[in-house]
Design a protein around this motif. Structure first.
Motif, PDB file in Angstrom:
ATOM      1  N   SER A 340       3.290  -0.635 -11.996  1.00 29.48           N
ATOM      2  CA  SER A 340       1.999  -1.193 -11.591  1.00 29.48           C
ATOM      3  C   SER A 340       0.905  -0.134 -11.469  1.00 29.48           C
ATOM      4  N   VAL A 341       1.276   1.134 -11.240  1.00 26.00           N
ATOM      5  CA  VAL A 341       0.254   2.177 -11.076  1.00 26.00           C
ATOM      6  C   VAL A 341       0.096   3.033 -12.326  1.00 26.00           C
ATOM      7  N   GLU A 342       0.722   2.647 -13.426  1.00 24.95           N
ATOM      8  CA  GLU A 342       0.581   3.430 -14.655  1.00 24.95           C
ATOM      9  C   GLU A 342      -0.873   3.518 -15.086  1.00 24.95           C
ATOM     10  N   GLY A 343      -1.615   2.444 -14.907  1.00 24.82           N
ATOM     11  CA  GLY A 343      -3.037   2.468 -15.259  1.00 24.82           C
ATOM     12  C   GLY A 343      -3.814   3.451 -14.399  1.00 24.82           C
ATOM     13  N   ILE A 344      -3.434   3.589 -13.119  1.00 28.77           N
ATOM     14  CA  ILE A 344      -4.082   4.551 -12.228  1.00 28.77           C
ATOM     15  C   ILE A 344      -3.831   5.969 -12.717  1.00 28.77           C
ATOM     16  N   VAL A 345      -2.584   6.256 -13.084  1.00 24.04           N
ATOM     17  CA  VAL A 345      -2.229   7.591 -13.584  1.00 24.04           C
ATOM     18  C   VAL A 345      -2.925   7.863 -14.917  1.00 24.04           C
ATOM     19  N   TRP A 364       4.336   4.356  -4.276  1.00 18.68           N
ATOM     20  CA  TRP A 364       4.666   4.134  -2.869  1.00 18.68           C
ATOM     21  C   TRP A 364       3.559   4.628  -1.949  1.00 18.68           C
ATOM     22  N   PHE A 365       3.025   5.809  -2.243  1.00 17.88           N
ATOM     23  CA  PHE A 365       1.924   6.312  -1.428  1.00 17.88           C
ATOM     24  C   PHE A 365       0.677   5.449  -1.607  1.00 17.88           C
ATOM     25  N   TYR A 366       0.427   5.012  -2.839  1.00 15.51           N
ATOM     26  CA  TYR A 366      -0.777   4.212  -3.120  1.00 15.51           C
ATOM     27  C   TYR A 366      -0.760   2.923  -2.302  1.00 15.51           C
ATOM     28  N   VAL A 367       0.347   2.197  -2.378  1.00 17.70           N
ATOM     29  CA  VAL A 367       0.459   0.923  -1.664  1.00 17.70           C
ATOM     30  C   VAL A 367       0.408   1.154  -0.153  1.00 17.70           C
ATOM     31  N   PHE A 368       1.087   2.192   0.305  1.00 15.86           N
ATOM     32  CA  PHE A 368       1.125   2.513   1.740  1.00 15.86           C
ATOM     33  C   PHE A 368      -0.281   2.802   2.272  1.00 15.86           C
ATOM     34  N   LEU A 369      -1.019   3.673   1.581  1.00 20.88           N
ATOM     35  CA  LEU A 369      -2.348   4.084   2.052  1.00 20.88           C
ATOM     36  C   LEU A 369      -3.371   2.964   1.887  1.00 20.88           C
ATOM     37  N   PHE A 370      -3.265   2.191   0.809  1.00 17.24           N
ATOM     38  CA  PHE A 370      -4.186   1.064   0.597  1.00 17.24           C
ATOM     39  C   PHE A 370      -4.070   0.069   1.752  1.00 17.24           C
ATOM     40  N   GLY A 371      -2.848  -0.293   2.079  1.00 14.15           N
ATOM     41  CA  GLY A 371      -2.644  -1.247   3.171  1.00 14.15           C
ATOM     42  C   GLY A 371      -3.145  -0.721   4.497  1.00 14.15           C
ATOM     43  N   LEU A 372      -2.970   0.584   4.735  1.00 17.18           N
ATOM     44  CA  LEU A 372      -3.454   1.185   5.978  1.00 17.18           C
ATOM     45  C   LEU A 372      -4.969   1.097   6.078  1.00 17.18           C
ATOM     46  N   MET A 373      -5.662   1.255   4.942  1.00 17.65           N
ATOM     47  CA  MET A 373      -7.128   1.210   4.968  1.00 17.65           C
ATOM     48  C   MET A 373      -7.659  -0.210   5.113  1.00 17.65           C
ATOM     49  N   LEU A 374      -6.988  -1.191   4.528  1.00 14.62           N
ATOM     50  CA  LEU A 374      -7.471  -2.571   4.651  1.00 14.62           C
ATOM     51  C   LEU A 374      -6.960  -3.194   5.952  1.00 14.62           C
ATOM     52  N   ILE A 405      -2.927  -6.547 -11.487  1.00 16.37           N
ATOM     53  CA  ILE A 405      -2.724  -7.645 -10.540  1.00 16.37           C
ATOM     54  C   ILE A 405      -1.438  -7.434  -9.741  1.00 16.37           C
ATOM     55  N   LYS A 406      -0.403  -6.921 -10.404  1.00 17.67           N
ATOM     56  CA  LYS A 406       0.852  -6.645  -9.699  1.00 17.67           C
ATOM     57  C   LYS A 406       0.632  -5.565  -8.638  1.00 17.67           C
ATOM     58  N   LEU A 407      -0.179  -4.556  -8.965  1.00 19.79           N
ATOM     59  CA  LEU A 407      -0.477  -3.503  -7.989  1.00 19.79           C
ATOM     60  C   LEU A 407      -1.166  -4.090  -6.759  1.00 19.79           C
ATOM     61  N   PHE A 408      -2.148  -4.960  -6.973  1.00 21.52           N
ATOM     62  CA  PHE A 408      -2.843  -5.567  -5.842  1.00 21.52           C
ATOM     63  C   PHE A 408      -1.928  -6.517  -5.057  1.00 21.52           C
ATOM     64  N   MET A 409      -0.945  -7.098  -5.729  1.00 14.72           N
ATOM     65  CA  MET A 409       0.019  -7.927  -5.000  1.00 14.72           C
ATOM     66  C   MET A 409       0.833  -7.066  -4.034  1.00 14.72           C
ATOM     67  N   TYR A 410       1.310  -5.917  -4.528  1.00 12.02           N
ATOM     68  CA  TYR A 410       2.044  -5.006  -3.648  1.00 12.02           C
ATOM     69  C   TYR A 410       1.142  -4.489  -2.525  1.00 12.02           C
ATOM     70  N   CYS A 411      -0.114  -4.206  -2.863  1.00 13.07           N
ATOM     71  CA  CYS A 411      -1.055  -3.759  -1.835  1.00 13.07           C
ATOM     72  C   CYS A 411      -1.293  -4.856  -0.798  1.00 13.07           C
ATOM     73  N   GLY A 412      -1.255  -6.101  -1.238  1.00 12.03           N
ATOM     74  CA  GLY A 412      -1.397  -7.217  -0.306  1.00 12.03           C
ATOM     75  C   GLY A 412      -0.235  -7.262   0.688  1.00 12.03           C
ATOM     76  N   ILE A 413       0.993  -6.999   0.194  1.00 16.28           N
ATOM     77  CA  ILE A 413       2.150  -6.961   1.096  1.00 16.28           C
ATOM     78  C   ILE A 413       1.983  -5.842   2.119  1.00 16.28           C
ATOM     79  N   SER A 414       1.554  -4.671   1.631  1.00 16.88           N
ATOM     80  CA  SER A 414       1.337  -3.536   2.540  1.00 16.88           C
ATOM     81  C   SER A 414       0.256  -3.854   3.568  1.00 16.88           C
ATOM     82  N   THR A 415      -0.840  -4.464   3.113  1.00 22.75           N
ATOM     83  CA  THR A 415      -1.928  -4.832   4.025  1.00 22.75           C
ATOM     84  C   THR A 415      -1.442  -5.828   5.079  1.00 22.75           C
ATOM     85  N   LEU A 416      -0.625  -6.789   4.653  1.00 26.34           N
ATOM     86  CA  LEU A 416      -0.055  -7.769   5.587  1.00 26.34           C
ATOM     87  C   LEU A 416       0.777  -7.074   6.667  1.00 26.34           C
ATOM     88  N   MET A 417       1.603  -6.129   6.255  1.00 30.56           N
ATOM     89  CA  MET A 417       2.463  -5.432   7.216  1.00 30.56           C
ATOM     90  C   MET A 417       1.639  -4.591   8.185  1.00 30.56           C
TER      91      MET A 417
END
Length: 671
Positions: A340-345, A364-374, A405-417
């Protein structure tokens, strides 16, 4: 974590099989053709370039026709039609459409001719409109506008600068003609800009009258105007009506042409496929009866391609390792969250041949930090559900879009947590709604703590997460050094820096400064205090001496070491960048709370409920959108600047397999 290994595949076959072999490679979609393998390439007598240009031109013409049809008979699409992806079609179905090539080509030409005719008619209508506006002032003129004289008289038809009366016109003429009874002036039209007149006089007085009128700014009417104005106006109106009817007829014909829109799309893609084949054949090196082609294939699938070619054709295939000095392409292959983050790289730069693919670590860091910020559970749940529905419904969307979209789905899970940990559900919506409309405040306690109540605690954790993030980046650099057996570099560039940084952190923890920030009293025993000093001093001295190890001059070596040691300020700057985690996290909650407070200003009434619903919906949509954007941008920055700066350079060349890039359909190859 390493990038996918590449092999060079050399193929030598019979020239009569060239097109079929190229087509098989095209269908396999896993070999990048490489012309640089031929140092002295002889041009083939096969006119591949001319045929490629011909097919590309045909595809371009069909594409223009499709755009013309879309302009005048637009296809009805939903808001999310762009996510549907390409339609599947069997090759046999495509070839049945190609058999009607002449019919479809004629239809495409008719579409282009109709579009050109519509444009010409519209230009003519606009031109007539301008002429009609120019005729408006002359509608009371009952003689042809080009009329100039009779046998004995002259007619001067034109305009002068605005005047208030005929007397002013006669006064101007009187400067050049004594007997004004020899001239008759008629004012046809008068406005604030000009006066339209007709002057009639005997032919012998024409020059004198015209000279007098020139003193008033006289200009004869343009030769473009003919006939009686009102009759000309009626003709122009009739012409425009005919042109408009013709345009409507041509537009109606587009509705008929639109019935073959899908067939035209398939024909266009067929031409693209054929152009691609010709391009591939142009990259081969030929003799009288054989051809040679070379390129890069991922090691994982190289054997399958060779097996397939040997099974179908009589040829020779050779697989060889890629040389160190070759500019071989880079292909990343990940699954799950890593993909999901290949496009970011890729946006930063593909890894070069000596680097690892950082996608899995970054993910893992991307999803973790994104959720922390939102960090709002409701926002995260909305993101997750929306993205999951899109992924489920639109299974054929483009791969790059699916990854995002898959990346934002994972970020949504992180944000929820994170939202559950911090107690954020549309900010403090639960408390505000219960207090305003039910008279009793209901508190949803955070599972961990509330950042708005204890921001310093969150700041310390943000710094901790930043240290972990940066240390992992440095550890990855160490891994690559050990993998490449660069043990001295590992010790000097990784171990010494770990020693210095860990020592400094250990020295900081027992200080009053740390206590004032964290309210945590940490006391190390004498042994740990000595160890921390040894680590810090030893690391600093080691960097000072070893950073410039490639220089033989002692002075220059120490200077380079001191400069590298100065990079400690860069580490401090990088660490402070993680304070943005606190800033973005607080911003989401603060803005959400303000929106809730504004919405509740109407109180517990019908008007108040309506006001709250409106403010709640639009306010939280805005807050969610702006903070998703902020979290996306700043998470990227933490990866690109702070994390990648520790080990990653990029600069790899993207792998471009030889395949037909269709625009509208995907071809289902027969097994």
């Amino acid at each position: 974590m390493s990038v996918m290994a590449m092999k060079r595949l050399n193929i030598c076959g019979m020239k009569r099989d060239r097109e079929s072999i190229i087509e098989t490679i095209n269908e396999f979609k896993a070999m990048e053709l490489d012309e640089s393998a031929f140092q002295n390439k002889n041009l083939s007598d096969f006119p591949t370039n001319d045929q490629r240009i011909t097919f590309e031109k045909k595809a371009h013409n069909i594409e223009n026709a499709i755009e013309a049809i879309e302009m005048y008979a637009p296809e009805k699409k939903g808001m999310l039609a762009s996510l549907e992806g390409k339609k599947d079609i069997k090759r046999v179905s495509m070839m049945s459409i190609v058999k009607r090539e002449d019919e479809l080509t004629d239809m495409a030409k008719r579409a282009m001719d109709n579009m050109k005719k519509i444009i010409e008619d519209r230009v003519e209508i606009d031109r007539n409109q301008v002429s009609m506006q120019s005729l408006e002032p002359w509608l009371d003129l009952d003689i042809p506008m080009e009329f100039t004289h009779t046998e004995r008289t002259s007619f001067l038809i034109g305009t002068i600068v605005k005047v208030d009366s005929q007397e002013e016109i006669y006064d101007g003429i009187g400067l050049h003609l004594v007997d004004l009874s020899e001239v008759e002036i008629s004012i046809v039209h008068k406005d604030k800009f000009q006066t339209c007149i007709v002057a009639v006089c005997l032919k012998e007085y024409e020059n004198a009258v015209e000279n007098g009128l020139h003193t008033l700014g006289f200009a004869r009417i343009s030769n473009a105007f003919k006939g009686v104005p009102r009759e000309e106006l009626d003709k122009l109106k009739d012409d425009n009506e005919k042109l408009q009817r013709e345009i409507e007829m041509l537009k109606a014909e587009f509705n008929t042409l639109a019935e073959k829109r899908e067939d035209l799309k398939i024909l266009s893609d067929y031409y693209r496929i054929e152009a691609s084949k010709q391009e591939g054949m142009g990259k081969s090196n030929d003799s009288a009866s054989t051809f040679f082609i070379s390129g890069y294939v991922p090691k994982k699938v190289a054997g399958s391609l060779v097996e397939k070619l040997n099974k179908k054709f009589n040829l020779y295939c050779e697989l060889e390792n890629v040389k160190e000095d070759e500019d071989s392409p880079v292909l990343m292959q990940n699954s799950g969250i890593g993909q999901s983050v290949e496009g970011i790289v890729e946006s930063y730069g593909l890894p070069n041949k000596k680097e690892i693919d950082p996608s899995k670590i970054v993910s893992w860091f991307y999803v973790f930090l994104f959720g922390l910020m939102l960090s709002d559970a409701a926002y995260g749940l909305i993101m997750f559900i929306a993205c999951a529905v899109l992924l489920k419904k639109y299974k054929k969307m483009e791969l790059s879009m699916r990854k995002s979209i898959k990346l934002f789905m994972y970020c949504g899970i992180s944000t929820l947590m994170w939202g559950i940990l911090f107690g954020g559900y549309f900010g403090d919506a639960v408390e505000t709604v219960s207090k305003t409309f039910f008279g009793h405040a209901v508190m949803v306690k955070p599972l961990w703590f509330a950042p708005l109540s204890d921001p310093m605690k969150l700041l310390l954790y943000c710094m901790l997460f930043g240290i972990i993030h940066l240390f992992v980046g440095l550890a990855v650099k160490g891994y690559m050094c050990i993998r490449d057996r660069e043990y001295l570099n590992f010790f000097c560039d990784v171990v010494l820096w770990f020693s210095l940084l860990v020592g400094l952190i250990m020295l900081l923890l027992p200080t009053e400064l740390f206590y004032s920030l964290s309210q945590l009293r940490i006391n190390f025993g004498p042994v740990l205090t000595v160890i921390s000093k040894i680590l810090a001093i030893g690391g600093a001295l080691g960097i000072l001496v070893m950073a410039g190890r490639n220089s033989k001059k002692v002075g220059l070596r120490l200077a380079l070491g001191a400069y590298d040691l100065y990079n400690l300020t860069g580490w401090l700057s990088d660490l402070l960048s993680y304070s943005r985690l606190l800033a973005l996290g607080l911003a989401t909650g603060v803005i959400a709370s303000v929106i809730n407070q504004i919405g509740s200003m109407g109180g517990n009434s019908i008007v108040g409920i309506i006001l709250f619903i409106i403010v709640f919906i639009f306010g939280h949509i805005f807050n969610m959108s702006i903070n998703i954007l902020g979290a996306y941008v700043h998470t990227n920055r933490l990866q690109y600047v702070e994390f990648f700066g520790k080990f990653y350079e990029g600069g790899g060349r993207e792998f471009h397999p030889f395949r037909s890039e269709t625009k509208y359909v995907d071809i289902e190859e027969e097994s």
